[in-house]
Design an enzyme around this catalytic site. Structure first.
Site: not given
Ligand code: GDP
Ligand code: IMO
Ligand code: MG
Length: 444
Positions: A13, A16, A40-41, A223
């Site tokens: 999270d 990416k 979840g991207h 991840q």
């Molecule tokens: P990922 O799994 O690495 O793609 O990240 P996620 O999408 O799960 O979580 C990142 C969250 O932060 C999302 O809700 C993005 O829209 C948000 N986000 C990304 N970059 C920034 C930033 O620079 N500032 C803020 N406030 N939010 C951001």
């Molecule tokens: P993105 O791509 C954050 C965590 C779960 C748990 C562990 C194992 O959005 O960064 P799993 O279901 O993979 O067997 O769970 O990994 N986990 C993540 N945490 N971002 C993710 O993906 C994750 N995918 C799995 O919360 O701790």
């Molecule tokens: Mg994510």
């Protein structure tokens, strides 16, 4: 031409999705190489917020080939839901390709994931409950169903009849769950197969063809480094290899075609699920980071645990992935703080430790050694160049780059595309190896 890997440098999270979307502008091919719908991207474009679980974050560029690689595990129902969601928004998906050798998440994988977690009780991992571990376990056990198996109706019937009979024994004897009806699973998955068929390819061949034409290929990790099965905080990890090395196996390419590795890290740290997290904050500051950063899981909606930036795991991520440069995201989330702390080393039973310890027990015992820096107490979300940043924010970024011994190429100050500072060309900037050769990083 440059082929780059984008990886998460923390526990997932990191942002990416945003960074991959940004870099996809100059990519001809984007490949997701591991993980499944546990990811979840988020990609924010104008008023639109897309949450992608399997489809590569380059999908918004219609001329970019988007490939779900062979190292991923595919839940067809969720994938097709994602395709429908994009089509309804008017975003075409005909440039989406799916590897024929990716493994398929089946209903028994999801059931076993949830039931095993429940049985683990206080030892639970805190998985996303999406059947990821059991799908990869079947892959290793050589009993998995692959996309190419889905494409062969007769073979699928034979394989699923046998597999579901085996899984029903496990569901009943180990977890006390009712059996699955093989016929209805076969019917359901045969339906998915027909919808997926036009997208299915030999993706290693497709990538090789692109490479031969000197196209730009971007490998999108899911991840993060600390969730890596081999190099993360085992057993509190996922079941695949999010690290940069995973791109070769998960996409079916050799390491010689990779030019650069870009690490994505938040300006602080978050973690979802169980497992040690030395810099975790339980009080008001943790709550502030959670609220300001909207730190709730994209996939499960769970509250993310929040803490200070940990430069020990940052340096570890640089080493394990060979990170050439960093994208630091969510700097804006720190805007209101008087003081910001950075973990520079750990104290383990009175001894200073500068490196990530592999043992889960040692890691759980790590006490962070912090260095405090002043906050900047003003908004940064409008900043578009380093010159716009308050001095304290600039100093904070310099401090992180010094600690990790790699340059920061991108700073993100908000979820949308324009809330970004490109400090240096993330794709063609200096390689990490050159920094060492030029003496700009220490060789400790
Ligand atoms: P990922 O799994 O690495 O793609 O990240 P996620 O999408 O799960 O979580 C990142 C969250 O932060 C999302 O809700 C993005 O829209 C948000 N986000 C990304 N970059 C920034 C930033 O620079 N500032 C803020 N406030 N939010 C951001
Ligand atoms: P993105 O791509 C954050 C965590 C779960 C748990 C562990 C194992 O959005 O960064 P799993 O279901 O993979 O067997 O769970 O990994 N986990 C993540 N945490 N971002 C993710 O993906 C994750 N995918 C799995 O919360 O701790
Ligand atoms: Mg994510």
């Amino acid at each position: 031409m440059a082929n780059v890997v984008v990886i998460g440098a923390q526990w997932g999270d990191e942002g990416k999705g945003k960074i991959t979307d940004l870099l996809s502008r100059s990519a001809d091919v984007v490949v997701r190489y591991q993980g499944g719908v546990n990811a979840g991207h988020t990609v924010v474009v104008g008023e639109q917020t897309l949450k992608l679980h399997l489809i590569p974050s380059g999908i918004l560029y219609p001329d970019t080939q988007c490939i779900i690689g062979s190292g991923t595990v595919i839940d067809p129902k969720i994938l097709l839901g994602e395709v429908d969601m994009l089509e309804q928004l008017g975003i075409p998906t005909d440039h989406l390709l799916i590897s024929q050798t990716a493994h398929v998440t089946m209903p028994y994988h999801r059931l076993i994931d949830a039931a095993a977690e429940q049985q683990r009780g206080s030892h639970k991992i805190g998985t996303t409950g999406r059947g990821i571990g059991p799908t990869y376990a079947d892959k290793s056990e050589r009993t998995g169903i692959r996309v190419l198996d889905l494409m062969d109706p007769e073979g699928l019937r034979e394989q699923l009849t046998w597999t579901i009979a085996q899984k029903n024994i496990i569901l009943d004897k180990l977890y006390g769950l009712p059996p699955l009806d093989a016929e209805s699973v076969i019917e359901e998955y045969s339906g998915y197969a027909e919808r997926l068929r036009p997208h299915v390819v030999d993706s290693s061949l497709t990538i090789d063809e692109a490479w031969r034409k000197r196209k730009n290929i971007l490998f999108e990790g899911a991840q993060g480094t600390l969730l890596d099965l081999d190099h993360g905080t085992y057993p509190y990890v996922t079941s695949s290899n999010p690290v940069a090395g995973g791109a070769c196996i998960g996409a079916g390419v050799g390491p010689t075609i990779i030019d650069r590795v870009i690490g994505v890290a938040k300006a602080y740290t978050t973690r979802v699920g169980e497992g040690p997290f030395p810099t975790e904050l339980h009080g008001d500051v943790g709550e502030l980071l959670c609220q300001r950063g909207a730190e709730f899981g994209t996939t499960t909606g769970r509250r993310r645990r929040c803490g200070w930036f940990d430069a020990v795991i940052g340096r570890y991520a640089v080493r394990i992935n060979g990170i050439d440069c960093l994208a630091i995201t969510k700097l804006d989330v720190l805007d209101d703080l008087d003081e910001i702390k950075v973990c520079v080393a750990y104290d383990i039973d009175g001894e200073r430790c500068d490196h990530f310890p592999s043992s889960a027990r040692s890691f759980a015992n790590c006490q962070p050694i912090y260095k405090s820096v002043p906050g900047w107490k003003q908004s940064t979300s409008h900043c578009r160049s380093l010159d716009d940043l308050p001095k304290a924010a600039l100093d904070y970024l310099k401090f992180l780059a010094e600690l990790m011994e790699v340059p920061i190429a991108i700073v993100s100050l908000g979820a949308s595309r324009d809330q970004t500072i490109i400090v240096e060309d993330p794709i063609h900037g200096p390689k990490r190896a050159l920094l060492y050769a030029n003496g700009e990083a220490s060789a400790q």
